[in-house]
Design a protein around this motif. Structure first.
Motif, PDB file in Angstrom:
ATOM      1  N   ASP A   1       6.816  11.431  -2.814  1.00 29.55           N
ATOM      2  CA  ASP A   1       5.019  10.509  -2.810  1.00 29.55           C
ATOM      3  C   ASP A   1       4.826  10.920  -3.922  1.00 29.55           C
ATOM      4  O   ASP A   1       3.643  11.867  -3.877  1.00 29.55           O
ATOM      5  CB  ASP A   1       4.229  11.239  -0.773  1.00 29.55           C
ATOM      6  CG  ASP A   1       3.707  10.075  -1.177  1.00 29.55           C
ATOM      7  OD1 ASP A   1       3.657   8.784  -1.183  1.00 29.55           O
ATOM      8  OD2 ASP A   1       2.988   9.889  -0.079  1.00 29.55           O
TER       9      ASP A   1
ATOM     10  N   SER B   1       1.133  -1.066   0.230  1.00 34.40           N
ATOM     11  CA  SER B   1      -0.229   0.231  -0.018  1.00 34.40           C
ATOM     12  C   SER B   1       0.708   0.791   0.196  1.00 34.40           C
ATOM     13  O   SER B   1       2.184   1.059   0.068  1.00 34.40           O
ATOM     14  CB  SER B   1      -0.776   0.182   1.354  1.00 34.40           C
ATOM     15  OG  SER B   1      -0.119   0.059   2.999  1.00 34.40           O
TER      16      SER B   1
ATOM     17  N   ALA C   1      -4.358  14.334  -1.704  1.00 34.54           N
ATOM     18  CA  ALA C   1      -6.049  14.392  -1.038  1.00 34.54           C
ATOM     19  C   ALA C   1      -6.113  15.576   0.022  1.00 34.54           C
ATOM     20  O   ALA C   1      -7.608  16.019   0.250  1.00 34.54           O
ATOM     21  CB  ALA C   1      -5.466  12.841   0.150  1.00 34.54           C
TER      22      ALA C   1
ATOM     23  N   ILE D   1      -0.628   9.181  -5.551  1.00 37.36           N
ATOM     24  CA  ILE D   1      -0.793   9.894  -6.890  1.00 37.36           C
ATOM     25  C   ILE D   1      -0.504   9.654  -8.236  1.00 37.36           C
ATOM     26  O   ILE D   1      -0.758   9.117  -9.597  1.00 37.36           O
ATOM     27  CB  ILE D   1      -1.668  10.678  -6.342  1.00 37.36           C
ATOM     28  CG1 ILE D   1      -2.829   9.610  -5.000  1.00 37.36           C
ATOM     29  CG2 ILE D   1      -2.617  11.561  -7.513  1.00 37.36           C
ATOM     30  CD1 ILE D   1      -3.501  11.438  -4.198  1.00 37.36           C
TER      31      ILE D   1
HETATM   32  N1  PXG Z   1       0.594   8.939  -0.221  1.00 39.14           N
HETATM   33  C1  PXG Z   1      -0.090   9.242  -0.988  1.00 39.14           C
HETATM   34  C2  PXG Z   1       0.166  10.782  -1.855  1.00 39.14           C
HETATM   35  C3  PXG Z   1      -1.678   8.911  -0.937  1.00 39.14           C
HETATM   36  O1  PXG Z   1      -2.340  10.039  -1.495  1.00 39.14           O
HETATM   37  C4  PXG Z   1      -1.718   7.105   0.938  1.00 39.14           C
HETATM   38  C5  PXG Z   1      -0.091   7.496   0.406  1.00 39.14           C
HETATM   39  C6  PXG Z   1      -1.472   6.144   1.370  1.00 39.14           C
HETATM   40  O2  PXG Z   1      -2.019   5.068   0.195  1.00 39.14           O
HETATM   41  P1  PXG Z   1      -2.731   3.899   0.922  1.00 39.14           P
HETATM   42  O3  PXG Z   1      -2.867   2.635  -0.107  1.00 39.14           O
HETATM   43  O4  PXG Z   1      -2.383   3.203   2.123  1.00 39.14           O
HETATM   44  O5  PXG Z   1      -3.689   3.987   1.068  1.00 39.14           O
HETATM   45  C7  PXG Z   1      -1.915   8.201  -0.111  1.00 39.14           C
HETATM   46  C8  PXG Z   1      -3.441   7.110  -0.433  1.00 39.14           C
HETATM   47  C9  PXG Z   1      -8.874  10.595  -0.438  1.00 39.14           C
HETATM   48  C10 PXG Z   1      -7.699   9.717  -0.741  1.00 39.14           C
HETATM   49  O6  PXG Z   1      -9.772  10.342  -1.698  1.00 39.14           O
HETATM   50  C11 PXG Z   1      -6.282   9.246  -0.869  1.00 39.14           C
HETATM   51  C12 PXG Z   1      -5.652   8.221  -1.161  1.00 39.14           C
HETATM   52  C13 PXG Z   1      -6.356   6.954  -0.188  1.00 39.14           C
HETATM   53  C14 PXG Z   1      -7.611   7.670  -0.307  1.00 39.14           C
HETATM   54  C15 PXG Z   1      -8.606   8.001  -0.717  1.00 39.14           C
HETATM   55  O7  PXG Z   1      -7.910  11.765  -0.723  1.00 39.14           O
HETATM   56  N2  PXG Z   1      -4.192   8.391  -1.172  1.00 39.14           N
END
Ligand code: PXG
Length: 440
Positions: free
Chosen positions: A249, A108, A221, A252
């Motif tokens: 990071d 993840s 996000a 996305i």
């Molecule tokens: N880094 C970034 C830049 C992310 O956007 C993660 C780490 C974590 O990834 P995992 O696979 O552990 O979820 C993310 C995840 C939203 C949303 O709608 C964004 C994410 C996950 C779920 C919802 O903003 N980004």
């Protein structure tokens, strides 16, 4: 499904009570569309949760996973290997910028972030700089939900609920509506000034105590915030000057979201480590990958004695099914030209941009920002209900057949990179109607 059937699943990042009172169920997906349990077709303007970059239900990925499940369903990854993970690593190293040629697998984005933070600590320790333990993140940054990630992340709700557990400090976020509202592409103003804040943080803590800076090239996000011009380059320069590692990071931003394989390439700034997940397998299997520079690997691995060099890894690191999904996904990205399909100066991105900015002047709209096939529309907060507008627009759009992400008082779009102009027309039409309905 009835309330009793919905009771057992404690859903993630979801208002459980509201969902169970009014469930929104997806039962299928193909290309640009979801199918709901009422057999409605819903246009996916979010690529799932920013991950299905090649669209849904691609037979090449499905077949690769099925074949792998029948051949080698699992292989232990501590002290054993299977050929596919080495092939995939070779391929990712070819795609990666600079010397980021070493690949460590996770399941993840959150795990990729924890892995990158540990690599940074291990790197400095191997160089005799064990005192470098502070991480600099950024306000409104999102780095997943594990304890390292929430500490370096800049979302107050995460800190409020669970604290900050690794030494950290934060740069300011880069949004400035007075200077840069309604930016098309990168915001023009304030990039270097914002980046220079890093010098202040270094003065506060001293470079001898700072391990790394971790930032998303474009905050996702936190509201889709493209970096103002010059920002990322200046951050890189300052890190170099002070012996601080830079982690991008790209959970996305990676895999075509900014018009190149990685945003590092789009913005011509090479970090020491890149974190990925999501688009790596097109969302079809859980997998993340951390791409580390040769210098990190050489210090931590080549420089160590016999035995395990990095005390880190997961039962499912390099899982065969996920590797198969990733290999098939990279095939599709290449064959269908998806890495560059949304290039910022390209026809599709410009069409998307024009459509989006045609919404300027609608009730409540205070900002529209976009880069490549990534965009946000921000609304004036409602009286007494800050952070609620995005949800209202999201619900209205869902009812009219489109999925959006709601991010507080904004909505975000990050469509599959297979999107056509006709989908963009539909999306802008539904968004306009939803805004007029909810905010007039
Ligand atoms: N880094 C970034 C830049 C992310 O956007 C993660 C780490 C974590 O990834 P995992 O696979 O552990 O979820 C993310 C995840 C939203 C949303 O709608 C964004 C994410 C996950 C779920 C919802 O903003 N980004």
């Amino acid at each position: 499904m009835n309330t009793t059937e919905l009771a057992a699943h404690w859903m993630p990042f979801t208002p459980n009570k509201a969902f169970k009172a009014n469930p929104r169920m997806l039962v299928g997906a193909q290309g640009m569309y979801w199918t709901t349990d009422e057999q409605r077709q819903v246009l996916d303007m979010t690529a799932g949760l920013w991950c299905c970059n090649a669209g849904h239900g691609h037979p090449h990925i499905a077949e690769a996973i099925a074949r792998q499940a029948q051949t080698l369903d699992y292989a232990p990854c501590f002290g054993f290997g299977h050929p596919l993970s080495f092939e995939l690593s070779e391929r990712l190293a070819q795609l990666a910028p600079g010397n980021l040629n070493k690949v460590f697998y996770t399941n993840s984005g959150s795990e990729s972030v924890e892995t990158a933070l540990k690599m940074a600590l291990a790197y400095h320790q191997a160089q005799g700089n064990g005192g470098k333990q502070i991480f600099i993140g950024r306000e409104r940054g999102y780095h997943g939900v594990n304890f390292g990630g929430i500490s370096v992340g800049g979302l107050t709700n995460n800190h409020k609920a669970f604290g900050q557990w690794i030494p950290n400090d934060h740069l300011s976020h880069t949004q400035d509506l007075e200077l840069n509202a309604f930016s098309r592409g990168l915001p023009l103003y304030g990039g270097e000034e914002k980046a220079n804040e890093l010098e202040k943080l270094i003065k506060r803590h001293d470079a001898s105590r700072i391990a790394a800076v971790i930032i998303e090239p474009i905050s996702g996000a936190g509201g889709v915030l493209p970096p103002p011009i010059g920002y990322l380059k200046r951050i890189r320069e300052i890190c170099d000057r002070h012996g601080i590692l830079l982690i991008f990071d790209e959970v996305i931003c990676g895999f075509g979201r900014t018009g190149n394989v990685f945003a590092s390439q789009t913005f011509d700034v090479i970090p020491d480590i890149i974190t990925t997940a999501k688009g790596l397998t097109n969302g079809a299997a859980p997998m993340g990958a951390v791409l580390a520079g040769d210098h990190i690997y050489e210090a931590v691995v080549e420089g160590a004695g016999a035995g395990v060099e990095l005390f880190h890894g997961y039962t499912y690191s390099a899982h065969p099914l996920a590797c198969a999904a990733a290999m098939a996904t990279l095939d599709i990205y290449e064959q269908e030209g998806l890495y560059h399909r949304g290039a910022e100066k390209g026809e599709l991105a410009r069409y998307f941009e024009q459509g989006l900015h045609s919404l300027k002047g609608l009730p409540g709209v205070v900002d529209i920002r976009n880069y490549s096939l990534l965009a946000a529309v921000e609304f004036e907060p409602l009286n007494g209900k800050p952070g609620a507008t995005g949800g209202l627009i999201q619900t209205a759009a869902w009812e009219q057949g489109m999925m959006l992400r709601s991010l507080g008082d904004a909505i975000a779009m990050s469509p599959p990179l297979i999107i056509e102009k006709s989908h963009i027309d539909d999306a802008i039409g539904i968004l306009e109607l939803s805004i007029r309905q909810q905010l007039s």
